[in-house]
Design a protein around this motif. Structure first.
Motif, PDB file in Angstrom:
ATOM      1  N   UNK A   1       1.271  -6.291   0.209  1.00  0.00           N
ATOM      2  CA  UNK A   1       1.594  -6.186   1.636  1.00  0.00           C
ATOM      3  C   UNK A   1       2.280  -7.447   2.143  1.00  0.00           C
ATOM      4  N   UNK A   2       1.746  -8.611   1.756  1.00  0.00           N
ATOM      5  CA  UNK A   2       2.321  -9.880   2.211  1.00  0.00           C
ATOM      6  C   UNK A   2       3.761 -10.053   1.696  1.00  0.00           C
ATOM      7  N   UNK A   3       3.975  -9.728   0.415  1.00  0.00           N
ATOM      8  CA  UNK A   3       5.303  -9.900  -0.169  1.00  0.00           C
ATOM      9  C   UNK A   3       6.314  -8.957   0.477  1.00  0.00           C
ATOM     10  N   UNK A   4       5.908  -7.719   0.730  1.00  0.00           N
ATOM     11  CA  UNK A   4       6.828  -6.770   1.342  1.00  0.00           C
ATOM     12  C   UNK A   4       7.132  -7.130   2.798  1.00  0.00           C
TER      13      UNK A   4
ATOM     14  N   UNK B   1      19.824  -4.192   1.549  1.00  0.00           N
ATOM     15  CA  UNK B   1      19.398  -5.087   0.472  1.00  0.00           C
ATOM     16  C   UNK B   1      18.186  -4.502  -0.242  1.00  0.00           C
ATOM     17  N   UNK B   2      18.181  -4.617  -1.603  1.00  0.00           N
ATOM     18  CA  UNK B   2      17.108  -4.010  -2.398  1.00  0.00           C
ATOM     19  C   UNK B   2      16.343  -5.065  -3.184  1.00  0.00           C
ATOM     20  N   UNK B   3      15.043  -4.799  -3.399  1.00  0.00           N
ATOM     21  CA  UNK B   3      14.192  -5.688  -4.197  1.00  0.00           C
ATOM     22  C   UNK B   3      13.283  -4.843  -5.080  1.00  0.00           C
ATOM     23  N   UNK B   4      12.904  -5.412  -6.232  1.00  0.00           N
ATOM     24  CA  UNK B   4      11.943  -4.756  -7.132  1.00  0.00           C
ATOM     25  C   UNK B   4      10.646  -5.549  -7.060  1.00  0.00           C
ATOM     26  N   UNK B   5       9.542  -4.872  -6.765  1.00  0.00           N
ATOM     27  CA  UNK B   5       8.238  -5.523  -6.632  1.00  0.00           C
ATOM     28  C   UNK B   5       7.228  -4.755  -7.465  1.00  0.00           C
TER      29      UNK B   5
ATOM     30  N   UNK C   1      15.456  -7.166   3.922  1.00  0.00           N
ATOM     31  CA  UNK C   1      15.453  -6.161   2.847  1.00  0.00           C
ATOM     32  C   UNK C   1      15.023  -4.815   3.429  1.00  0.00           C
ATOM     33  N   UNK C   2      15.677  -3.746   2.954  1.00  0.00           N
ATOM     34  CA  UNK C   2      15.390  -2.414   3.463  1.00  0.00           C
ATOM     35  C   UNK C   2      14.855  -1.474   2.384  1.00  0.00           C
ATOM     36  N   UNK C   3      15.209  -1.742   1.123  1.00  0.00           N
ATOM     37  CA  UNK C   3      14.829  -0.855   0.018  1.00  0.00           C
ATOM     38  C   UNK C   3      13.929  -1.623  -0.951  1.00  0.00           C
TER      39      UNK C   3
ATOM     40  N   UNK D   1      12.107   1.607   2.885  1.00  0.00           N
ATOM     41  CA  UNK D   1      12.369   2.717   1.968  1.00  0.00           C
ATOM     42  C   UNK D   1      11.766   2.366   0.612  1.00  0.00           C
ATOM     43  N   UNK D   2      10.801   3.149   0.179  1.00  0.00           N
ATOM     44  CA  UNK D   2      10.154   2.897  -1.104  1.00  0.00           C
ATOM     45  C   UNK D   2      10.666   3.845  -2.178  1.00  0.00           C
ATOM     46  N   UNK D   3      11.107   3.279  -3.303  1.00  0.00           N
ATOM     47  CA  UNK D   3      11.631   4.097  -4.403  1.00  0.00           C
ATOM     48  C   UNK D   3      10.749   3.873  -5.631  1.00  0.00           C
ATOM     49  N   UNK D   4      10.124   4.920  -6.113  1.00  0.00           N
ATOM     50  CA  UNK D   4       9.208   4.833  -7.242  1.00  0.00           C
ATOM     51  C   UNK D   4       9.977   4.816  -8.567  1.00  0.00           C
ATOM     52  N   UNK D   5       9.650   3.833  -9.439  1.00  0.00           N
ATOM     53  CA  UNK D   5      10.195   3.839 -10.797  1.00  0.00           C
ATOM     54  C   UNK D   5       9.362   4.827 -11.599  1.00  0.00           C
TER      55      UNK D   5
END
Length: 590
Positions: free
Chosen positions: A131-134, A95-99, A142-144, A161-165
């Motif tokens: 940090x709290x949200x992640x 599962x992926x999320x944008x933060x 969520x993994x990504x 797994x952190x993916x930089x925009x």
């Protein structure tokens, strides 16, 4: 030469900016690496070092904007950037999320909604929230996590797994172009202000600006000359116009009486103000005094607005064929149909197809035209003067019997100059002719060619086309994000009877357009609006059953009794609905 300080939050962007700096010859770029607080520290000395602008990205740009007074240009996350990253993570099974900060998540949210992607989006306001949200996302499986530098760094610390925009060259090019625009804007601002002031002062119209506290904050030279001696905002008519404009948030035009003169006042709503334009001595217009306003009974146009008539039904196609056919003739055309069904639009279409030079289009609003005004037009040789034009008698069935006879005499006595007449009425005109409430000879002369516009409920096939036309027209007006309507919502709209016809449909689509919270108008939103329409109809039905022939006190008692009945004789609810207290309610019923 524009001097810009560039503060970038990650190494890759630093290298890309260095390459682009070699290609730019009108901007001197000083590039520094720094994220969030580091970036803010670098930025604080920029103004003293002669920089005109600061260029940064994401949360770093947001924080710098709060700390400095010079313009900060944000390297926006473009649609290309988001699509690149979404394509990259598409193959991930987790599962992926944008933060991220809003200048990251807003663009991302738009792309996800348009593509119907099920990706959770969380907006942060400071780095402490991350940090709290992640951590909460990790608990939810969520993994990504996709986001800016601070998001990716924190994700790695938590084992996600952190993916930089990342920003592509397109976003940097846009930011540099914005830098140029910003520089030009600020350098020319004072010059423009002086120029605009001189233009406004040379205008023959009096122009005033009223703020939200209803105080005058600006007046051009003509305005100050005409109204310097009075507090114009205290004028009852002007005050009412200002309040109506603020409430409706759309242009209003009224004729008001100020210091023994009539002024045409046009008001325009702006963000925190109302702009008023005053015109004196109105030419070529007959004026009608109403109960609380002065209205124009005659309108002159040298052109008419052309709006295509939409629809695929056989009924509306027949109307379109008749418009084409009758436009080749100069005979009178009688347009009939229920209220709100586009009779004026048909008249405009015929006029535009007949027009060869600059013939005027003249509308006589028969529901506003008085007998004295009609007599003035006859005595002033009005109909001969404009014999080369098209005269549109709007709502001719509203003329009284005396005015019908006078108009018949005008038509009967036409000589060599033949006027072109377009006429509109409601559907029951032939019934009025039969029972003698409308002049039969006048009808015979003007109804040589007839167009009947069927009600919308009889041509439901046209509704889908009309809905999409209205949505497309509303985009430039409001800039909303609505791009369409769900099929189940459209089905609801197509099954409604639309007693107010096309005009009512247009108003409802505008309401839905403004109220919608997504890119598509949803079924639930349509149902909410229809419930409101049903309540309005009930209220109208209530008023229709109230006898208004009695005194004000008797009418008031009927209204109160009716509301009490509807509220199950609950006096508290009835009083609340009527806006009075219970003791007043009891006293009025005595």
């Amino acid at each position: 030469m524009i001097k810009a300080l560039v503060i970038v939050p990650y190494e890759g962007l630093f290298e890309m900016m260095k390459e682009i700096a070699q290609e730019v010859d009108d901007i001197q770029l000083q590039i520094e690496l720094g994220n969030l607080y580091e970036g803010v520290a670098i930025a604080k000395g920029a103004e003293n070092n002669g920089y005109h602008v600061i260029i940064s990205r994401g949360g770093t740009a947001s924080m710098i904007q709060e700390a400095v007074s010079i313009p900060v240009i944000d390297i926006q996350v473009s649609g290309y950037d988001v699509l690149r990253i979404l394509t990259l993570v598409k193959g991930f099974s987790g599962k992926a999320a944008i933060v991220g900060f809003s200048n990251i998540t807003q663009g991302a949210a738009t792309i996800c909604k348009l593509l119907d992607l099920d990706i959770k989006i969380l907006t942060i306001t400071n780095d402490i929230d991350v940090k709290e949200k992640l951590a909460n996302l990790k608990k939810l499986g969520y993994e990504v996590v996709i986001g800016d530098v601070v998001t990716v760094q924190t994700a790695k610390q938590l084992g996600l797994t952190g993916v930089l925009i990342t920003s592509g060259k397109e976003a940097i090019t846009d930011a540099l172009e914005e830098t140029r625009r910003s520089y030009r804007l600020f350098s020319r601002l004072q010059q423009d202000v002086t120029l605009f002031q001189s233009i406004l002062d040379s205008n023959e119209q009096a122009i005033g600006v009223i703020n939200k506290e209803e105080k005058i904050i600006y007046g051009n030279e003509r305005f100050n000359k005409e109204f310097h001696w009075m507090k114009l905002e205290n004028s009852t008519d002007v005050k009412k116009l200002i309040q109506e404009t603020a409430l409706r948030r759309e242009k209003q035009t009224k004729i008001v009486h100020i210091n023994h003169s009539f002024w045409k006042v046009t008001s325009y709503p702006k963000k925190d103000a109302i702009v008023l334009n005053f015109e004196k001595n109105l030419p070529n217009q007959a004026i009608l005094q109403g109960q609380d306003a002065i209205l124009n009974a005659i309108e002159f146009h040298t052109s008419a607005s052309y709006i295509p008539i939409s629809g695929k039904s056989e009924l509306i196609q027949k109307v379109l064929k008749q418009i084409d056919q009758y436009s080749k003739s100069e005979e009178p055309v009688w347009i009939s149909g229920e209220k709100g069904n586009g009779k004026e639009l048909v008249a405009h279409s015929i006029y535009l197809k007949r027009k060869t030079r600059n013939e005027p289009f003249i509308t006589l609003r028969c529901d506003l035209l008085s007998a004295e005004q009609l007599k003035d037009l006859m005595n002033g040789d009005f109909f001969r003067t404009y014999a080369n034009g098209v005269i549109y008698l709007q709502n001719i069935d509203k003329l009284n019997s005396y005015m019908q006879k006078e108009l018949y005499q005008i038509l009967k006595n036409e000589n060599d100059k033949k006027l072109q007449w377009l006429v509109s009425s409601e559907d029951n005109i032939e019934e009025k002719v039969k029972n003698g409430t409308f002049h039969s000879d006048l009808y015979s002369i003007l109804a040589q060619l007839k167009i009947h516009i069927p009600p919308l409920r009889e041509r439901r096939k046209d509704i889908e086309d009309l809905v999409h036309v209205f949505i497309s027209e509303l985009h430039p007006k409001y800039g909303n994000g609505v791009v369409g309507i769900r099929l189940d919502a459209l089905e609801k709209i197509m099954n409604y009877d639309w007693p107010g016809n096309v005009e009512q449909l247009k108003q409802v689509i505008e309401q839905l357009f403004l109220q919608s919270h997504s890119y598509y108008i949803e079924k639930e939103e349509v149902e909410t609006v229809f419930k409101r329409l049903e309540q309005q109809e009930k209220n109208n039905e209530t008023l229709r059953h109230i006898d208004i022939s009695g005194t004000l006190e008797e009418i008031e008692k009927q209204v109160i009794t009716k509301v009490l009945e509807e509220e199950g004789l609950n006096q508290s609810k009835a009083a609340k609905r009527l806006g009075i207290n219970r003791s007043t309610l009891w006293r009025k019923l005595k």
